[in-house]
Design an enzyme around this catalytic site. Structure first.
Site, short mmCIF file in Angstrom:
data_model
loop_
_atom_site.label_atom_id
_atom_site.label_comp_id
_atom_site.label_asym_id
_atom_site.label_seq_id
_atom_site.Cartn_x
_atom_site.Cartn_y
_atom_site.Cartn_z
N ASP A 170 -2.42 6.35 -3.44
CA ASP A 170 -1.28 5.69 -2.81
C ASP A 170 -0.78 4.57 -3.71
OD1 ASP A 170 -3.32 3.88 -2.41
OD2 ASP A 170 -2.64 3.27 -0.42
N ASP B 10 -1.08 1.36 -4.04
CA ASP B 10 -1.98 0.38 -4.65
C ASP B 10 -3.34 0.96 -5.00
OD1 ASP B 10 -2.87 0.61 -2.01
OD2 ASP B 10 -3.45 -1.50 -1.88
N ASP C 236 -5.84 2.20 -3.39
CA ASP C 236 -7.09 1.97 -2.67
C ASP C 236 -7.42 3.12 -1.72
OD1 ASP C 236 -5.21 1.53 -0.69
OD2 ASP C 236 -6.03 -0.39 -0.02
N SER D 244 0.81 -1.21 0.00
CA SER D 244 0.00 0.00 0.00
C SER D 244 0.85 1.27 0.00
CB SER D 244 -0.96 -0.06 1.19
OG SER D 244 -1.93 0.96 1.13
#
Length: 448
Positions: free
Chosen positions: A243, A245, A247, A102
């Site tokens: 960010d 990834d 999400d 992440s």
């Protein structure tokens, strides 16, 4: 059973160190494949990743584990976490895996698991997999003729692009809006600019040159200086910071001011309420969300349901309570009408739609309440259980008494890093600072 591998968001750590090693990734593939080996059909798993160098190590190890227990593997390459969740359902897979840490630095990596419904696994299923990781897989591996196959799939990025665009009405166009999007040199470096451009926006893209080492480095939702400067430089209407990834999302308004997840949830909740799209008269957020959000929602007839930290727990509360809007202050926004997990790009599209429809600047649209003064400090720890110390307990109790009914104290261990997080909020900023400082000092004394 204590959780050894799984934290608040899958398994995470420094790449090539416990627990993010090829050996453990291999075992996770075998254990998860066996845990979801249900029925006689040919089983399959979708594996996506972000742009970290260590993804090249973890991906083949997971693939070996899954194929060893007879599971076919679909490899997507770099795609956002919500794309993996969507593709798991779309491809009728038994399991989805996202290789990502992440917002963490490139040296970290992680393994996030999704069930066939596209939702992150429950604590119970994660513990079931944990129990298998230290076991013996002899006798549970597939026969030579039953081994799984692995292949790279094409067009999956295009599927996600269309899925994101379909969250908006066909008549909505972002023509006339200048948008800066920072993809954090991460998983959305191709899809985010593409979606915004196809919807008519003038796009200025940052963080779209990943090299395996620069994900989240001085860019993205946790490092906002670059995008803030660019928004001002090109006189953009809005900045969208994702960010690694994708999400989570943080917005920068046209003045260069930061709009966090709490404000974004307020915007979406009010918009959904006006359009009659709010499934229940309220939203779900975590204990970290600002008291100002709760007060704003109350002023428009909505309630705030709080959960412990982690978008997985937000989603669980949304599902059990029938809510379709939820999220975290950090920018995880979950809109269950469109996705089963946090989706930074889809959340940004919803906010852009409100901006376009209102004809007002982002600074006005996205400022729904004045946040109550809130202070968050982290204390690094090397082990032990400082929160069980009598002195720390006494400091927390004293701080709560100092703030009274008009404030909150929250002390918790991080689920992803060796930190104790201390948060305090209240109408008196000076009192909050004193209260948080006393707790931090008490924890620091024990940690040392």
């Amino acid at each position: 059973m204590a959780r050894r591998f799984f934290g608040t968001d899958g398994i995470r750590g420094t790449a090539n160190s416990w627990p993010i090693t090829p050996e453990i990734a291999l075992k996770v593939g075998m254990a998860a494949g066996l845990a979801f080996h249900r029925g006689d059909h040919r089983h399959r798993v979708v594996i996506g990743k972000d742009t970290r160098l260590s993804g090249y190590m973890i991906e083949p190890a997971l693939t070996a584990g899954f194929t060893a227990v007879g599971v076919d593997v679909f490899l997507t390459g770099p795609v956002p976490t919500p794309a993996v969740a969507m593709l798991t359902r779309s491809l009728r897979a038994d399991l989805g895996v996202m290789i990502s840490a992440s917002h963490n630095p490139f040296a970290d990596n992680g393994i996030k698991l999704f069930g066939p419904d596209g939702y992150k696994l429950s604590d119970e299923v994660e513990l079931e997999i944990e129990e298998m990781l230290d076991g013996d897989f002899t006798g549970r591996l597939a026969a030579p003729a039953d081994l799984g196959r692995a292949k790279r799939v094409d067009g999956e990025r295009a599927r996600y692009v269309e899925s994101a665009k379909r969250t908006l009405s066909r008549h909505i166009s972002f023509e006339g809006l200048r948008v800066v999007v920072d993809c954090a040199n991460g998983a959305a470096y191709k899809v985010a600019p593409e979606v915004l451009w196809e919807l008519g926006a003038e796009v200025v893209a940052l963080g779209v040159d990943p090299n395996g080492l620069n994900i989240n480095r001085d860019c993205g939702s946790t490092s906002l200086a670059t995008i803030t400067e660019k928004v001002r430089e090109v006189r953009a209407d809005i900045g969208i910071a994702l960010d690694g990834d994708a999400d989570r999302v943080i917005i920068i308004d046209e003045k260069g001011q930061v709009v966090d997840g709490d404000q974004l949830m307020a915007v979406v909740a009010a918009s959904f309420q006006e359009d009659g799209r709010l499934a229940r008269p309220g939203i779900v957020a975590t204990v970290m969300s600002n008291l100002g959000l709760e007060r704003y929602l109350q002023s428009i007839g909505l309630e705030l349901i709080r959960t412990k930290v982690g978008d997985r727990y937000v989603v669980e509360a949304m599902r059990s309570g029938g809510y379709n809007v939820g999220g975290e202050q950090s920018g995880h926004i979950v809109l269950s009408d469109y996705a089963t997990t946090g989706d930074g790009l889809v959340a940004a599209l919803q906010v852009l739609a409100v901006v376009k429809r209102s004809g007002k600047p982002v600074s006005e649209v996205c400022h729904r309440f004045d946040p109550v003064p809130q202070l968050l400090k982290n204390v690094r720890v090397k082990g032990g259980k400082p929160l069980e110390d009598d002195g720390v307990k006494a400091a927390i109790a004293a701080a709560e008494g100092r703030l009274g009914a008009g404030g909150r104290i929250l002390v918790r261990a991080s689920g992803t890093e060796p930190l104790i997080r201390v948060m305090g909020e209240g109408d008196n900023a000076d009192l909050v600072a004193v209260a948080v400082g006393e707790i931090v000092e008490a924890i620091g004394n024990v940690a040392v």
